[in-house]
Design a protein around this motif. Structure first.
Motif, PDB file in Angstrom:
ATOM      1  N   ILE A   1     -14.767  17.957 -20.062  1.00  0.00           N
ATOM      2  CA  ILE A   1     -15.617  19.141 -19.971  1.00  0.00           C
ATOM      3  C   ILE A   1     -15.613  19.549 -18.501  1.00  0.00           C
ATOM      4  N   VAL A   2     -15.313  20.818 -18.236  1.00  0.00           N
ATOM      5  CA  VAL A   2     -15.261  21.261 -16.840  1.00  0.00           C
ATOM      6  C   VAL A   2     -16.526  22.066 -16.548  1.00  0.00           C
ATOM      7  N   GLY A   3     -17.390  21.506 -15.695  1.00  0.00           N
ATOM      8  CA  GLY A   3     -18.675  22.151 -15.369  1.00  0.00           C
ATOM      9  C   GLY A   3     -19.809  21.330 -15.973  1.00  0.00           C
TER      10      GLY A   3
ATOM     11  N   GLY B   1     -23.194  22.261 -15.874  1.00  0.00           N
ATOM     12  CA  GLY B   1     -24.418  23.019 -16.106  1.00  0.00           C
ATOM     13  C   GLY B   1     -24.899  22.765 -17.525  1.00  0.00           C
ATOM     14  N   PRO B   2     -25.914  23.516 -17.972  1.00  0.00           N
ATOM     15  CA  PRO B   2     -26.420  23.312 -19.331  1.00  0.00           C
ATOM     16  C   PRO B   2     -25.317  23.357 -20.385  1.00  0.00           C
ATOM     17  N   ALA B   3     -24.373  24.309 -20.275  1.00  0.00           N
ATOM     18  CA  ALA B   3     -23.328  24.420 -21.300  1.00  0.00           C
ATOM     19  C   ALA B   3     -22.476  23.158 -21.347  1.00  0.00           C
ATOM     20  N   GLY B   4     -22.100  22.644 -20.174  1.00  0.00           N
ATOM     21  CA  GLY B   4     -21.263  21.440 -20.118  1.00  0.00           C
ATOM     22  C   GLY B   4     -21.995  20.235 -20.689  1.00  0.00           C
TER      23      GLY B   4
ATOM     24  N   GLU C   1     -17.065  18.160 -12.333  1.00  0.00           N
ATOM     25  CA  GLU C   1     -17.949  19.113 -11.654  1.00  0.00           C
ATOM     26  C   GLU C   1     -17.487  19.270 -10.205  1.00  0.00           C
ATOM     27  N   ARG C   2     -17.401  20.524  -9.737  1.00  0.00           N
ATOM     28  CA  ARG C   2     -16.917  20.731  -8.364  1.00  0.00           C
ATOM     29  C   ARG C   2     -17.914  20.225  -7.315  1.00  0.00           C
ATOM     30  N   LEU C   3     -19.198  20.250  -7.654  1.00  0.00           N
ATOM     31  CA  LEU C   3     -20.227  19.799  -6.702  1.00  0.00           C
ATOM     32  C   LEU C   3     -20.480  18.299  -6.871  1.00  0.00           C
TER      33      LEU C   3
ATOM     34  N   GLY D   1     -25.724  22.358 -12.766  1.00  0.00           N
ATOM     35  CA  GLY D   1     -25.443  23.774 -12.535  1.00  0.00           C
ATOM     36  C   GLY D   1     -26.658  24.548 -12.083  1.00  0.00           C
ATOM     37  N   LEU D   2     -26.933  25.662 -12.803  1.00  0.00           N
ATOM     38  CA  LEU D   2     -28.018  26.569 -12.397  1.00  0.00           C
ATOM     39  C   LEU D   2     -29.407  25.958 -12.600  1.00  0.00           C
ATOM     40  N   VAL D   3     -29.503  24.863 -13.342  1.00  0.00           N
ATOM     41  CA  VAL D   3     -30.825  24.227 -13.448  1.00  0.00           C
ATOM     42  C   VAL D   3     -31.223  23.711 -12.067  1.00  0.00           C
TER      43      VAL D   3
ATOM     44  N   GLU E   1     -12.730  19.725  -8.669  1.00  0.00           N
ATOM     45  CA  GLU E   1     -12.711  21.154  -9.007  1.00  0.00           C
ATOM     46  C   GLU E   1     -11.436  21.518  -9.741  1.00  0.00           C
ATOM     47  N   LEU E   2     -11.595  22.167 -10.896  1.00  0.00           N
ATOM     48  CA  LEU E   2     -10.427  22.688 -11.606  1.00  0.00           C
ATOM     49  C   LEU E   2      -9.849  23.834 -10.778  1.00  0.00           C
ATOM     50  N   GLY E   3      -8.547  23.746 -10.495  1.00  0.00           N
ATOM     51  CA  GLY E   3      -7.927  24.791  -9.670  1.00  0.00           C
ATOM     52  C   GLY E   3      -7.694  24.307  -8.247  1.00  0.00           C
TER      53      GLY E   3
ATOM     54  N   TYR F   1     -13.996  24.413 -21.153  1.00  0.00           N
ATOM     55  CA  TYR F   1     -14.343  25.062 -19.887  1.00  0.00           C
ATOM     56  C   TYR F   1     -15.792  25.556 -19.944  1.00  0.00           C
ATOM     57  N   CYS F   2     -16.604  25.118 -18.975  1.00  0.00           N
ATOM     58  CA  CYS F   2     -18.036  25.490 -18.944  1.00  0.00           C
ATOM     59  C   CYS F   2     -18.425  25.794 -17.502  1.00  0.00           C
ATOM     60  N   THR F   3     -17.670  26.677 -16.859  1.00  0.00           N
ATOM     61  CA  THR F   3     -17.871  26.868 -15.417  1.00  0.00           C
ATOM     62  C   THR F   3     -18.838  28.011 -15.089  1.00  0.00           C
TER      63      THR F   3
ATOM     64  N   ALA G   1     -20.990  31.490 -14.479  1.00  0.00           N
ATOM     65  CA  ALA G   1     -20.730  32.806 -13.868  1.00  0.00           C
ATOM     66  C   ALA G   1     -21.213  32.718 -12.425  1.00  0.00           C
ATOM     67  N   MET G   2     -20.279  32.492 -11.518  1.00  0.00           N
ATOM     68  CA  MET G   2     -20.672  32.096 -10.166  1.00  0.00           C
ATOM     69  C   MET G   2     -20.870  33.249  -9.188  1.00  0.00           C
ATOM     70  N   VAL G   3     -20.380  34.442  -9.516  1.00  0.00           N
ATOM     71  CA  VAL G   3     -20.420  35.492  -8.478  1.00  0.00           C
ATOM     72  C   VAL G   3     -21.245  36.698  -8.945  1.00  0.00           C
TER      73      VAL G   3
ATOM     74  N   PHE H   1     -28.710  34.948  -2.207  1.00  0.00           N
ATOM     75  CA  PHE H   1     -30.097  34.666  -1.820  1.00  0.00           C
ATOM     76  C   PHE H   1     -30.648  33.491  -2.651  1.00  0.00           C
ATOM     77  N   VAL H   2     -30.337  33.498  -3.954  1.00  0.00           N
ATOM     78  CA  VAL H   2     -30.793  32.406  -4.830  1.00  0.00           C
ATOM     79  C   VAL H   2     -30.150  31.095  -4.373  1.00  0.00           C
ATOM     80  N   ASN H   3     -28.833  31.148  -4.117  1.00  0.00           N
ATOM     81  CA  ASN H   3     -28.153  29.932  -3.634  1.00  0.00           C
ATOM     82  C   ASN H   3     -28.817  29.416  -2.357  1.00  0.00           C
TER      83      ASN H   3
ATOM     84  N   GLY I   1     -20.876  28.357 -23.022  1.00  0.00           N
ATOM     85  CA  GLY I   1     -21.829  28.814 -22.007  1.00  0.00           C
ATOM     86  C   GLY I   1     -21.542  30.218 -21.504  1.00  0.00           C
ATOM     87  N   TRP I   2     -21.959  30.487 -20.273  1.00  0.00           N
ATOM     88  CA  TRP I   2     -21.844  31.836 -19.711  1.00  0.00           C
ATOM     89  C   TRP I   2     -20.392  32.282 -19.602  1.00  0.00           C
ATOM     90  N   LEU I   3     -19.473  31.352 -19.405  1.00  0.00           N
ATOM     91  CA  LEU I   3     -18.051  31.715 -19.327  1.00  0.00           C
ATOM     92  C   LEU I   3     -17.559  32.203 -20.691  1.00  0.00           C
TER      93      LEU I   3
END
Ligand SMILES: Cc1cc2nc3c(=O)[nH]c(=O)nc-3n(C[C@H](O)[C@H](O)[C@H](O)COP(=O)(O)OP(=O)(O)OC[C@H]3O[C@@H](n4cnc5c(N)ncnc54)[C@H](O)[C@@H]3O)c2cc1C
Ligand SMILES: NC(=O)c1ccc[n+]([C@@H]2O[C@H](COP(=O)([O-])OP(=O)(O)OC[C@H]3O[C@@H](n4cnc5c(N)ncnc54)[C@H](OP(=O)(O)O)[C@@H]3O)[C@@H](O)[C@H]2O)c1
Length: 432
Positions: free
Chosen positions: A7-9, A11-14, A35-37, A42-44, A78-80, A97-99, A101-103, A123-125, A342-344
């Protein structure tokens, strides 16, 4: 023999995907969550507002999934960058893939690239202490700020700007960020909706919180709070009722003021070297479409925060629709042995829980596709990563980061945890 799934990512979806695999095929699946981090969730961890502690506690549920036998967390991969799709398909029976929506999305108006015009994602980041954004990214030196958008992210951003930094002391906001929030010069926040109150995307519970701010008066213009409620949902009626009650309020002289505006769209950000003002045009709906009326207003703001939605980015080697910014799929299936959740998969909408049913659907598709298939011989991801000099952050390493954050909170006399800022500090805390 067990099915091996990457599972890549995380966050909640992963994490919900990992849980669904364990539930739908008990004892028959092994899962690696990449997970890249160095940190999961993830967003949680890096999206949910710091003062929403009860929502953040969902991390406690997600943690139990990562601790299930058969589930491994591999952070810092990180995938990629560290692995490619072909590598993963060589090591696993299936990849999900569960990466997320990062941007940010853009408004597409002149002046959007001026310094001081920023994305809510950034700003959130920043206030969440994401390692991609340094602590000195924001200085809140302008007395007036515009937040464009009337969704729940805009509500979070507005609340963080409106609160006194003392109110955030017991949250996990990094100490350096808290100091910058304490030095904030912001006096007026303008929240801008390009349609009417009945079209706003925020939810009632989140909206109500703005009316309870101790540090800010919330103002709505009576003429902008009028709404057409034909066929409106209970949620929309509730929103409009709250907004109309604010329109009848007299300001109590609190240190900050929040102006919630409707029927105004941003048309240009003005300024020589940085943002000096935001030009708005009054709007109306014509056959369901937003149109300008030719009536303009200029707000003297030094910062424009666009909170107009998130966007997924393509993953190298994975199909991607530029039109929808999602990975095209059928009930989660992308191609043979490749899946998405997930969001992807469905775009950047929905609360954390929405990803649970979404992930369950993807897992049903995956297990039905792979049922009865001969297992393929696997390459070893650990050996592959080692050959590339990549040494993953393990779940135990993550627990050390958590412990360091709890210790920092104790030292500073703040709540349960204070986030460490930057990758180096996190890796240091786990002895990496
Ligand atoms: C600011 C904000 C606040 C929110 N607050 C709430 C709230 O209070 N309540 C609520 O219910 N919902 C909230 N939501 C919505 C909720 O966060 C989302 O529904 C949910 O996080 C989406 O899950 P996801 O797993 O698809 O994406 P994410 O949570 O974004 O997870 C994606 C993960 O993939 C990782 N990743 C990305 N690219 C790669 C790669 N190439 N290789 C490896 N890993 C990668 C990322 O680092 C991240 O950890 C909020 C959303 C935002 C943007
Ligand atoms: N507490 C929570 O539960 C919580 C907290 C945060 C986020 N979330 C969830 O996360 C998801 C994403 O939230 P979000 O706030 O980023 O997105 P969102 O709900 O889609 O809201 C985006 C807002 O931006 C506006 N907008 C878009 N383009 C614009 C433009 N060019 N100019 C002006 N305004 C523009 C939209 O207006 P239009 O409607 O006119 O397009 C809308 O008001 C949502 O599902 C949200 O509920 C939940």
């Amino acid at each position: 023999m067990s099915l091996k799934v990457a599972i890549v990512g995380s966050g909640p979806a992963g994490v919900y995907t990992a849980e669904a695999l364990m539930k739908q095929a008990p004892g028959a699946v092994e899962v690696d969550v990449l997970e890249r981090l160095p940190t999961p969730y993830g967003l949680v961890r890096y999206g949910v507002a710091p003062d929403h502690t009860s929502i953040k506690s969902i991390a406690g549920y997600l943690r139990r999934v990562l601790e299930l036998p058969g589930v491994r967390f591999l952070g810092g991969v990180e995938l990629g960058r560290d692995v490619g799709v072909t590598d993963l398909l060589g090591c696993y029976d299936a990849v999900v893939y569960c990466t997320g929506a990062m941007v940010d999305r853009r408004m597409g108006i002149p002046g959007e690239d001026l310094p001081g015009s920023v994305a809510a994602t950034d700003f959130v980041n920043w206030y969440c202490g994401h390692p991609d954004v340094p602590a000195d990214r924001f200085t809140l030196e302008s007395p007036e700020v515009a937040v464009v958008g009337v969704g729940n992210v805009a509500v979070d951003v507005v609340r963080v700007l409106a609160k006194d930094a003392q109110e955030l002391r017991t949250t996990d906001v990094p100490e350096e960020v808290l100091a910058r929030l304490a030095a904030s010069q912001v006096k007026a926040i303008h929240m801008i909706g390009r349609r009417g109150p009945e079209h706003a995307k925020f939810t009632l519970k989140e909206l109500r919180e703005l009316g309870e701010l101790a540090n800010a008066d919330v103002c709505v213009r009576p003429e902008e709070s009028v709404a057409d409620l034909t066929g409106a949902s209970r949620q929309t009626r509730g929103n409009v009722e709250v907004l109309q009650s604010w329109a009848a309020r007299t300001p109590a002289g609190r240190p900050r003021r929040l102006d919630v505006r409707f029927w105004m769209r941003p048309v240009e950000i003005l300024g020589e070297d940085r943002v000096e003002a935001l030009r708005l045009e009054r709007t109306r709906l014509v056959e369901g479409r937003v149109e300008g009326t030719g009536e303009f207003e200029t707000l003297p703001v030094g910062m424009v925060l666009r909170s107009v939605g998130y966007r997924s980015v393509p993953l190298p080697g994975v199909p991607f629709s530029e039109a929808t910014s999602t990975v095209p799929n059928e009930a989660g299936r992308v191609r043979d042995r490749e899946y998405v959740a997930g969001w992807l998969k469905r775009g950047p909408t929905g609360v954390i829980g929405t990803n649970k049913s979404d992930a369950a659907e993807t897992v049903r598709t995956l297990l039905s596709d792979l049922a009865g298939r001969e297992p393929v011989p696997h390459d070893d991801l650990d050996a592959l990563l080692a050959s590339r000099g990549v040494s993953p952050v393990t779940y135990d390493h993550w627990l050390s980061i958590e412990a360091a954050e709890a210790a920092l909170a104790r030292t500073l006399g703040r709540g349960e945890r204070v986030k460490l800022l930057g990758l180096a500090a996190m890796l240091d805390a786990c002895g990496r």
